[in-house]
Scaffold this active site. Sequence first.
Site, short mmCIF file in Angstrom:
data_model
loop_
_atom_site.label_atom_id
_atom_site.label_comp_id
_atom_site.label_asym_id
_atom_site.label_seq_id
_atom_site.Cartn_x
_atom_site.Cartn_y
_atom_site.Cartn_z
N SER A 1 0.85 -1.20 0.00
CA SER A 1 0.00 0.00 0.00
C SER A 1 0.88 1.24 0.00
CB SER A 1 -0.91 0.03 1.23
OG SER A 1 -1.55 1.29 1.36
N TYR B 1 -2.17 -0.79 10.42
CA TYR B 1 -2.28 -1.19 9.02
C TYR B 1 -1.03 -0.79 8.25
CZ TYR B 1 -4.01 -1.22 4.18
OH TYR B 1 -4.18 -1.43 2.83
#
Length: 283
Positions: free
Chosen positions: A175, A188
Amino acid sequence: MEKSKFHQSYDGKPGKEKEMLPKPIFERPDKLSAKRLEGKIAIITGGDSGIGRATAIAFAKEGADLALLYLNEHEDALFTKKRVEEIGKRCLTLDGDCGNRFFCNEAIRQIIKKYGYIDILVNNCGEQRLHGNFEEISEVEIQKIFRTNIFSYFFMTQASLRFMKEGANIINCASVVAYKGSDDLIDYSATKGAVISFTRSLAKNLAKQKIRVNAVAPGPIWTPLIPSTFTEERLKHFGKDTFLERIGQPCEVAPSFVFLASEDASYMTGQVLHPNGGIPVNS
């Protein structure tokens, strides 16, 4: 973007694509296929929806047969399976938690029973949740998100490797937050940073076996994970901080996976592609 009416509780993660409004664009109907994955067997975790669905359909158009692993989003998985089969390719769907080593081993057993071998593994499953106060992130939540977002990558790769031969490849979904950080997605972001290090280290480890390992680090993409995490107000601005000033669609990420899975990327390993709308990163 149309107003989203989709917002789920913690227990609803990672979300269901069938409930999203507007619907994500997971396929480009006019996209020509070069059959770059003809005869290949590909596994995609989190393959029911979002980037996983778009990648499954793109792989099928390039000639691959699929095995899609997902948690419990049965209707989404059935939709994706049906579309893959409409394209003319085989599709096995298996539901379970990829953060559980036993499930990963059992899934691979069933995949090998059906197909006999593995060419491509896409580690894509993931979850996220907001935490405005860092001190409130519980030990249980930290363990859960690491188990889903990085432990599963270890487990699936370990279970798959014995059935992979020279020329096989592994693609991990990272990401943009692994590079730019996020103040309310700290756990995350940490897992996605781990995915980058995992990718580079595993690429070095498997180089002698001639198995390539790369990653894709998407930016703001319209997947079920997004409306199940963010508030309506935040969704109004989602993606506006990119150069292109808009949210991306799953079909705009899938070509990165196709490229890395194909022989077009035969001289690439340990690398990361960045379909992120123009967010500068230090890759």
